[in-house]
Design a protein around this motif. Sequence first.
Motif, short mmCIF file in Angstrom:
data_model
loop_
_atom_site.label_atom_id
_atom_site.label_comp_id
_atom_site.label_asym_id
_atom_site.label_seq_id
_atom_site.Cartn_x
_atom_site.Cartn_y
_atom_site.Cartn_z
N LYS A 195 -42.87 0.94 -18.72
CA LYS A 195 -44.05 1.03 -19.56
C LYS A 195 -44.05 2.41 -19.97
O LYS A 195 -44.67 2.66 -21.19
N ARG A 196 -43.73 3.38 -19.11
CA ARG A 196 -44.05 4.95 -19.57
C ARG A 196 -42.97 5.13 -20.88
O ARG A 196 -43.40 5.66 -21.66
N SER A 246 -50.62 5.64 -27.48
CA SER A 246 -49.43 5.21 -26.55
C SER A 246 -49.30 6.47 -25.84
O SER A 246 -48.65 6.21 -24.58
N LEU A 247 -49.36 7.51 -26.33
CA LEU A 247 -48.92 8.78 -25.42
C LEU A 247 -49.96 8.56 -24.36
O LEU A 247 -49.64 9.29 -23.20
N TYR A 248 -51.23 8.55 -24.46
CA TYR A 248 -52.11 8.24 -23.55
C TYR A 248 -51.67 7.30 -22.40
O TYR A 248 -51.90 7.75 -21.24
N GLY A 249 -51.25 6.11 -22.88
CA GLY A 249 -50.66 5.07 -22.16
C GLY A 249 -49.51 5.57 -21.08
O GLY A 249 -49.37 5.13 -20.29
N ALA A 306 -42.93 7.76 -32.02
CA ALA A 306 -42.98 7.07 -33.32
C ALA A 306 -44.24 6.95 -34.25
O ALA A 306 -44.17 7.29 -35.42
N GLY A 307 -45.14 6.53 -33.47
CA GLY A 307 -46.58 6.38 -34.16
C GLY A 307 -47.11 7.59 -34.74
O GLY A 307 -47.47 7.86 -36.01
N ALA A 334 -53.30 7.62 -34.63
CA ALA A 334 -54.16 7.34 -33.51
C ALA A 334 -53.69 6.26 -32.74
O ALA A 334 -53.53 6.66 -31.30
N LEU A 335 -52.84 5.28 -33.18
CA LEU A 335 -52.17 4.41 -32.25
C LEU A 335 -51.25 4.98 -31.57
O LEU A 335 -50.91 4.67 -30.10
#
Length: 646
Positions: free
Chosen positions: A587-588, A547-550, A597-598, A542-543
Amino acid sequence: MHKLFLVFTLIFSGISLYGASAQNQQPAAQPQAVQAQQQAAKPKTVVAKSYSFAEELIEIPLKPFEAQKIADADLINLNPQLLKLYENAVNAEQQANAFKDPASVIKAWTEVAKIQQQNPFLQAAMTRLAEWKNCVDLFNKHQASLNKIKMLLSSKLLSDEQKTNLIMQHLEEFGLSFGTQETLNLVEKTAIPQNANFQAKIKETKQKRCEKNSGKDCFDCGVSAQAEKERFELFEKACGLRFQPGCEEVNKIKAAQDAEKARLAAEEKRKADEFAKRTFVFQDEPVNVIKPFVLGTVSEQDILNADQKVLKMFEDMVGKEQQPEKVKTPGAMIVAWEEITKITEKNPFLQAATQRLADWRACLEKLEKYEAKTAEMKKVEADQSLAVNYRTAFAVNYLNEFGVTFGTTEVVKATVYNNEIAYSEALTTKIKEIRKQRCDLNSAVDCQTYGLKHAANDAEKAAYLKKACDLGRKAACSGEKAAAAEAPANAQPQAQEQPKEPEKPKELTEEEKFKKELNDAGRRTRLIAGSTTLVAGVVIGALGGISLYGMSKAKKDRDKYFDSYKQSTEYDEMVHFRKKTQDADKKRKTYMALGIAGIGVGVALIATGITFYSIEFEGEKEVKKKYNVSFGASPMDGTFNFALNW
C-alpha cells in the motif's frame, strides 16, 4: 638234464612269441575303430556362395541362433582357442548379411566342429551346420528355379499360359519364403499378360507373408485394400514391423482424419452457434410457453462434493432461467443445458439438467410450429382469392391453438385490412376470450387491452386497468392511454392558433457587440478550457496529496506490524504479521506512486490552465484593437477583470 633245460627254454620262448604276436594284433585293431568314430563325427562339407534377395526372407529352415551358456565344469578344462572359435561363429551368425554370404558362417562353425576332444560346443556346431546346409540347399534350389524360369520365359515354343503356370508353380513353392518381387521383375521384362489368376496368386502370397510379419507385404496389401479401415490397419501393422513407408501412410491418414475431425468439430460448433443465436420474435409476450425451472431434490452433501466446473455452469443456468427474454433464444438454453448433461462425474444436477433439456427441446418444437403456422396464417389472410369464411375459420383455429400462449396481435395485424374478417362475430369473440384468458394468466398488456376494448362498464374497465397497473403496465396506471383509446377516431383536430409575426431582433449595445465578437473570436472557449484544466489540476493534485498522506499512514502501519512480527513467539502469529507487513508495504508503494503522479499531473494541468488564461488568441487581440480596449499577458490585467465582471 641239459636236454631238459633246452626243452623248457624252447617252450618258454614259444609262449613269449605267441604273447607278443597277440599284443601286436590288438593295437592294430584299435586305430581302425577310432578312425571310424572320428569319420562319423567329422563335419560334412557344405558348399555355399553369395546370394541376393529382393525381399525379406520368411519361413526358411533356419531359426535365429541363441548362444548356449557355458557350464562351470566345462569352463575349467575349456580350450581358450576353442572358445575364440565359438565366439567367431556366434558373431558371424549375428551379421546383417549372414543370409547373403552364408559361407563365412559355415566356415566358422566348421572350425568349431573340427575340435573333437573336450568340445562342449561340438553338438551345437554339428546341428547348426546341418541347419545351414538345409538353408543353403533351399537357396540353391530357389536360384536354380529362377534361372530355369528366366530361360523358359525367353522361349518362343511355350505359350503364355504355360509360362504363367510355371511362374505360379514357382510362387507356390518359393513365394512365402522369398516373396514375389523377383518373379514380378522377370514378368515385367516379358510380354506375358498378367491375368486374374496371376494377380490373385500374387495377392494371396503377399497376404500370407503379411500374416508372417513381413512389413513390406503388409504395406502392399494396404495399398490395394478397398476399405479405408482395412487399409489403415495394414499400414499400421507395416509401421509396427518397422517398414517406414507404412509409417508415412499412417501419419498421412491420421493427419487427414485429424483434419476431418477438426473440420467436423468446427462445423458442429458453427451449427451450434447458429442454433444458439437463432431468435424468435413475438408480438405479444408468450405465456406459459415453458414451465418454470425447478431443481428438485439434491442433498447438501452432493452439492458440496460437486465438481466446481459443474457447479458454476449450473448456477449460471439458474440465472439465465430467471431472465424473461430466455424464450426468444431457446437454442442457447438447449446448448447450455446439454453441456451440463455431458458431465457425469460429481454432477448432482444431472437428472435436473436432463429433464430441463427435454423441456427446452419441447419448447423449441412448439416455437417452430408456432413460427411456421404464423407464416401460413399471414399468407392465408393476405390471399384475397380465398373465401372469407375460410380465412375467418383459419384465424379462429389459429387462435384456438396458439392464442393463449402467444397472444392475438398477429391475427389482428393480419386481418385488420379486411373488415369482413376483422369484425366477424366469431373472430372478435375469440379475440376477447383469448385476451381474458391471458389476463387471468397475468399478462399485463392483455389486462389493459381487455379493459379498454372489451369491458362491459366503467367499473370492470377500472378493475382490469388496475390489474394491468399492478402487473407493471405503467400506461394503464396514468389513464392517458385510456383517454387516447376512447377518443373517437373521427374527432376533428382543434383549430391551430395563428402563428405570430416574428419579432424584430433587438439591437445590441456597443458593449454587447464587443462581448459577442470577443466570444466569437474564441475567448469563451479559451476561458472554459482554462477553467476546466485548472480545476482538474487542483483536483488531481489534491488526490495526489491525499495519496501521499495515505503513504505516510501505510508506512506507520508497516512499521507497527513489523514490530509485532519481531515480538511474535508463535508461528501463526509470525505468519499473520508478516503478511500484514507485506500488505502495508505494498500500500505504501502504491500510495507513493499515485501521490507523485497525481501531484505531477496536477501541477502540469494548473500550469496549462494558467497558460490558457494568460495567452489570448490573435482574433481576440484584433477585436480589442477594434474597440480600443487595453490588454496584456497578465491574467490579472483589465481584460481578465472585465471577464470576471461578466
